[in-house]
Design a protein around this motif. Sequence first.
Motif, PDB file in Angstrom:
ATOM      1  N   LYS A  22       0.885  -1.302  -0.016  1.00  0.00           N
ATOM      2  CA  LYS A  22       0.085   0.069  -0.007  1.00  0.00           C
ATOM      3  C   LYS A  22       1.029   1.301  -0.190  1.00  0.00           C
ATOM      4  O   LYS A  22       1.816   1.530   0.871  1.00  0.00           O
ATOM      5  CB  LYS A  22      -0.807   0.006   1.394  1.00  0.00           C
ATOM      6  CG  LYS A  22      -2.007  -1.035   1.179  1.00  0.00           C
ATOM      7  CD  LYS A  22      -3.088  -0.771   2.102  1.00  0.00           C
ATOM      8  CE  LYS A  22      -3.983  -2.052   2.018  1.00  0.00           C
ATOM      9  NZ  LYS A  22      -5.234  -1.756   2.769  1.00  0.00           N
ATOM     10  N   LEU A  23       0.552   2.236  -0.718  1.00  0.00           N
ATOM     11  CA  LEU A  23       1.345   3.358  -1.045  1.00  0.00           C
ATOM     12  C   LEU A  23       0.639   4.667  -0.528  1.00  0.00           C
ATOM     13  O   LEU A  23      -0.764   4.331  -0.486  1.00  0.00           O
ATOM     14  CB  LEU A  23       1.574   3.450  -2.515  1.00  0.00           C
ATOM     15  CG  LEU A  23       2.460   2.427  -3.218  1.00  0.00           C
ATOM     16  CD1 LEU A  23       2.653   2.362  -4.652  1.00  0.00           C
ATOM     17  CD2 LEU A  23       3.820   2.250  -2.593  1.00  0.00           C
ATOM     18  N   THR A  24       1.270   5.569  -0.255  1.00  0.00           N
ATOM     19  CA  THR A  24       0.580   6.900   0.220  1.00  0.00           C
ATOM     20  C   THR A  24      -0.277   7.155  -1.060  1.00  0.00           C
ATOM     21  O   THR A  24       0.348   7.205  -2.225  1.00  0.00           O
ATOM     22  CB  THR A  24       1.681   8.028   0.508  1.00  0.00           C
ATOM     23  OG1 THR A  24       2.652   7.940  -0.672  1.00  0.00           O
ATOM     24  CG2 THR A  24       2.557   7.600   1.915  1.00  0.00           C
ATOM     25  N   VAL A  29      -0.656  -2.167  -4.872  1.00  0.00           N
ATOM     26  CA  VAL A  29      -0.170  -2.947  -5.804  1.00  0.00           C
ATOM     27  C   VAL A  29       0.235  -4.245  -5.159  1.00  0.00           C
ATOM     28  O   VAL A  29       0.539  -4.263  -3.968  1.00  0.00           O
ATOM     29  CB  VAL A  29       1.024  -2.273  -6.492  1.00  0.00           C
ATOM     30  CG1 VAL A  29       0.764  -1.070  -7.306  1.00  0.00           C
ATOM     31  CG2 VAL A  29       1.969  -1.937  -5.703  1.00  0.00           C
ATOM     32  N   SER A  30       0.286  -5.270  -6.252  1.00  0.00           N
ATOM     33  CA  SER A  30       0.806  -6.618  -5.616  1.00  0.00           C
ATOM     34  C   SER A  30       1.402  -7.238  -6.819  1.00  0.00           C
ATOM     35  O   SER A  30       1.275  -7.018  -7.975  1.00  0.00           O
ATOM     36  CB  SER A  30      -0.525  -7.664  -5.494  1.00  0.00           C
ATOM     37  OG  SER A  30      -0.261  -8.787  -5.154  1.00  0.00           O
ATOM     38  N   GLY A  74      10.793   4.260  -1.512  1.00  0.00           N
ATOM     39  CA  GLY A  74      10.322   3.937   0.039  1.00  0.00           C
ATOM     40  C   GLY A  74       9.659   5.021   0.764  1.00  0.00           C
ATOM     41  O   GLY A  74       9.025   4.624   1.588  1.00  0.00           O
ATOM     42  N   THR A  75       9.854   6.193   0.179  1.00  0.00           N
ATOM     43  CA  THR A  75       9.054   7.354   1.075  1.00  0.00           C
ATOM     44  C   THR A  75       7.605   7.051   0.808  1.00  0.00           C
ATOM     45  O   THR A  75       6.915   7.833   1.387  1.00  0.00           O
ATOM     46  CB  THR A  75       9.564   8.645   0.348  1.00  0.00           C
ATOM     47  OG1 THR A  75       9.388   8.585  -1.179  1.00  0.00           O
ATOM     48  CG2 THR A  75      11.118   8.876   0.823  1.00  0.00           C
ATOM     49  N   ALA A  76       7.138   6.312  -0.325  1.00  0.00           N
ATOM     50  CA  ALA A  76       5.733   6.229  -0.536  1.00  0.00           C
ATOM     51  C   ALA A  76       5.147   4.808  -0.086  1.00  0.00           C
ATOM     52  O   ALA A  76       4.062   4.752  -0.055  1.00  0.00           O
ATOM     53  CB  ALA A  76       5.504   6.482  -2.161  1.00  0.00           C
ATOM     54  N   VAL A  77       5.983   3.931   0.429  1.00  0.00           N
ATOM     55  CA  VAL A  77       5.548   2.708   0.805  1.00  0.00           C
ATOM     56  C   VAL A  77       4.921   2.781   2.130  1.00  0.00           C
ATOM     57  O   VAL A  77       5.660   3.457   3.341  1.00  0.00           O
ATOM     58  CB  VAL A  77       6.696   1.606   0.917  1.00  0.00           C
ATOM     59  CG1 VAL A  77       6.360   0.626   1.673  1.00  0.00           C
ATOM     60  CG2 VAL A  77       7.315   1.502  -0.503  1.00  0.00           C
TER      61      VAL A  77
END
Length: 99
Positions: A22-24, A29-30, A74-77
């Motif tokens: 899950k992203l900001t 996505v999978s 990484g900042t969006a994860v």
Amino acid sequence: MSGRKETVLDLAKFVDKGVQVKLTGGRQVSGTLKGYDQLLNLVLDEAIEFLRDPDDPLKTTNQTRCLGLIVCRGTAVMLVSPTDGTDEIANPFIQPEGA
């Protein structure tokens, strides 16, 4: 103590396995985790995005689109979870209507 900064998550056990990310901003996505670094940048192969409901952007639909090989910054994860061994359950906190 080494000079290398370690990440809080140990993603080594998920390499070459299916993960859901899950992203900001609400995107989800999978795919198959192919690599990562200490900043939590992720490389996913055979990635599929779950499209959001146009009426309620906080909900995902059953519609998907294939993305292929992607890099998640990484900042969006926000969340990384394995796809094997997880099942969706009913929300126990939803009150029955008319109660």
